[in-house]
Scaffold this motif. Structure first.
Motif, mmCIF file in Angstrom:
data_model
loop_
_atom_site.group_PDB
_atom_site.id
_atom_site.type_symbol
_atom_site.label_atom_id
_atom_site.label_comp_id
_atom_site.label_asym_id
_atom_site.label_seq_id
_atom_site.Cartn_x
_atom_site.Cartn_y
_atom_site.Cartn_z
ATOM 1 N N LEU A 27 0.324 -1.121 -0.028
ATOM 2 C CA LEU A 27 -0.494 0.275 0.422
ATOM 3 C C LEU A 27 1.198 1.261 0.367
ATOM 4 C CD1 LEU A 27 -2.932 -1.129 2.388
ATOM 5 C CD2 LEU A 27 -2.818 -0.776 -0.171
ATOM 6 N N GLU A 28 2.004 1.334 0.738
ATOM 7 C CA GLU A 28 2.673 2.182 1.192
ATOM 8 C C GLU A 28 3.375 2.570 -0.552
ATOM 9 O OE1 GLU A 28 7.270 2.766 2.972
ATOM 10 O OE2 GLU A 28 5.718 2.470 4.608
ATOM 11 N N GLU A 29 5.070 1.601 -1.084
ATOM 12 C CA GLU A 29 4.998 1.636 -2.283
ATOM 13 C C GLU A 29 4.066 2.405 -3.713
ATOM 14 O OE1 GLU A 29 7.039 -1.767 -3.318
ATOM 15 O OE2 GLU A 29 8.596 -1.085 -1.109
ATOM 16 N N SER A 32 2.508 5.676 -3.161
ATOM 17 C CA SER A 32 3.761 6.993 -3.680
ATOM 18 C C SER A 32 3.623 6.860 -5.344
ATOM 19 C CB SER A 32 5.101 6.185 -3.114
ATOM 20 O OG SER A 32 5.721 6.857 -3.929
ATOM 21 N N GLU A 33 3.198 5.935 -6.289
ATOM 22 C CA GLU A 33 3.299 5.943 -7.699
ATOM 23 C C GLU A 33 1.688 6.648 -7.870
ATOM 24 O OE1 GLU A 33 5.140 5.229 -9.872
ATOM 25 O OE2 GLU A 33 7.255 5.538 -8.687
ATOM 26 N N ILE A 34 0.771 5.959 -6.489
ATOM 27 C CA ILE A 34 -0.175 6.676 -7.133
ATOM 28 C C ILE A 34 -0.521 8.151 -7.038
ATOM 29 C CG2 ILE A 34 -2.412 6.587 -6.938
ATOM 30 C CD1 ILE A 34 -2.113 4.272 -8.138
ATOM 31 N N ASP A 35 0.291 8.738 -6.561
ATOM 32 C CA ASP A 35 0.137 10.399 -6.790
ATOM 33 C C ASP A 35 1.199 10.552 -7.334
ATOM 34 O OD1 ASP A 35 -0.880 10.123 -3.349
ATOM 35 O OD2 ASP A 35 0.902 10.164 -2.716
ATOM 36 N N VAL A 36 2.343 10.294 -7.509
ATOM 37 C CA VAL A 36 2.547 10.965 -8.688
ATOM 38 C C VAL A 36 1.536 10.635 -10.275
ATOM 39 C CG1 VAL A 36 4.087 10.131 -10.718
ATOM 40 C CG2 VAL A 36 4.973 9.894 -8.168
ATOM 41 N N LEU A 37 1.199 9.763 -10.027
ATOM 42 C CA LEU A 37 0.432 9.757 -11.150
ATOM 43 C C LEU A 37 -0.773 11.129 -11.070
ATOM 44 C CD1 LEU A 37 -0.781 5.699 -12.489
ATOM 45 C CD2 LEU A 37 0.696 7.621 -13.452
ATOM 46 N N ALA A 48 6.956 2.257 -17.765
ATOM 47 C CA ALA A 48 8.199 2.030 -15.753
ATOM 48 C C ALA A 48 6.527 1.756 -14.898
ATOM 49 C CB ALA A 48 8.732 2.493 -15.721
ATOM 50 N N GLN A 49 6.371 3.052 -14.942
ATOM 51 C CA GLN A 49 5.104 2.808 -13.897
ATOM 52 C C GLN A 49 3.687 1.935 -13.787
ATOM 53 O OE1 GLN A 49 4.239 6.970 -13.837
ATOM 54 N NE2 GLN A 49 4.623 7.457 -11.962
ATOM 55 N N LEU A 50 3.541 1.644 -15.397
ATOM 56 C CA LEU A 50 2.562 0.844 -14.741
ATOM 57 C C LEU A 50 2.698 -1.002 -14.784
ATOM 58 C CD1 LEU A 50 0.187 2.613 -17.614
ATOM 59 C CD2 LEU A 50 -0.134 2.819 -15.431
ATOM 60 N N HIS A 51 4.154 -0.180 -15.097
ATOM 61 C CA HIS A 51 4.972 -1.976 -15.153
ATOM 62 C C HIS A 51 5.062 -2.426 -13.229
ATOM 63 C CE1 HIS A 51 7.216 -5.155 -15.842
ATOM 64 N NE2 HIS A 51 8.065 -5.788 -15.327
ATOM 65 N N PHE A 52 5.402 -1.336 -12.399
ATOM 66 C CA PHE A 52 5.583 -1.420 -11.673
ATOM 67 C C PHE A 52 4.649 -1.760 -10.654
ATOM 68 C CE2 PHE A 52 5.060 0.322 -7.231
ATOM 69 C CZ PHE A 52 6.043 -0.898 -6.589
ATOM 70 N N ILE A 89 -7.567 4.108 -14.689
ATOM 71 C CA ILE A 89 -7.176 3.575 -13.132
ATOM 72 C C ILE A 89 -6.222 3.818 -12.105
ATOM 73 C CG2 ILE A 89 -4.058 3.336 -12.631
ATOM 74 C CD1 ILE A 89 -4.233 2.998 -16.048
ATOM 75 N N LEU A 90 -6.828 5.380 -11.456
ATOM 76 C CA LEU A 90 -6.711 6.020 -10.619
ATOM 77 C C LEU A 90 -8.236 4.994 -10.098
ATOM 78 C CD1 LEU A 90 -5.800 9.367 -11.410
ATOM 79 C CD2 LEU A 90 -4.330 7.591 -9.894
#
Length: 110
Positions: A27-29, A32-37, A48-52, A89-90
């Protein structure tokens, strides 16, 4: 939306104590990526973000979210970032997270 069989399988593989830690890290990781998106997507790094996110989601049973990330990853890889529906996605992540968090007590009790 959530592949509960995958979630149970992971919990059984690593044990309940480790499972709780994996969920917290996930959830933490992912947040963090969701916040960037959410704030300012970097279209040059979108694949790369979506792959992760896809890989993380698959590990914890977020089936629908993973599928959307996979579709977006493929589009980004093909240079079609305009076809990536970041809003969808969000929304899917938020819905999946809610279903997951509300379903965890039932999983732990089982």
């Amino acid at each position: 939306m959530i592949n509960w069989n995958r979630v149970r399988e992971l919990r059984d593989e690593i044990g309940e104590a480790e499972f709780a830690e994996v969920v917290a890290i996930f959830l933490e990781e992912v947040e963090s990526e969701i916040d960037v998106l959410r704030q300012q997507p970097d279209l040059h790094n979108l694949e790369a973000q979506l792959h992760f996110l896809k890989g993380s989601a698959l590990n914890l049973g977020f089936a629908d979210f993973s599928t959307l990330c996979q579709h977006g990853e493929v589009a980004a890889r093909q240079g079609q970032t305009s076809l990536v529906d970041i809003s969808a996605i969000l929304r899917c992540y938020e819905q999946s997270r809610s279903v997951f968090v509300h379903g965890l007590p039932d999983l732990v009790a089982a």
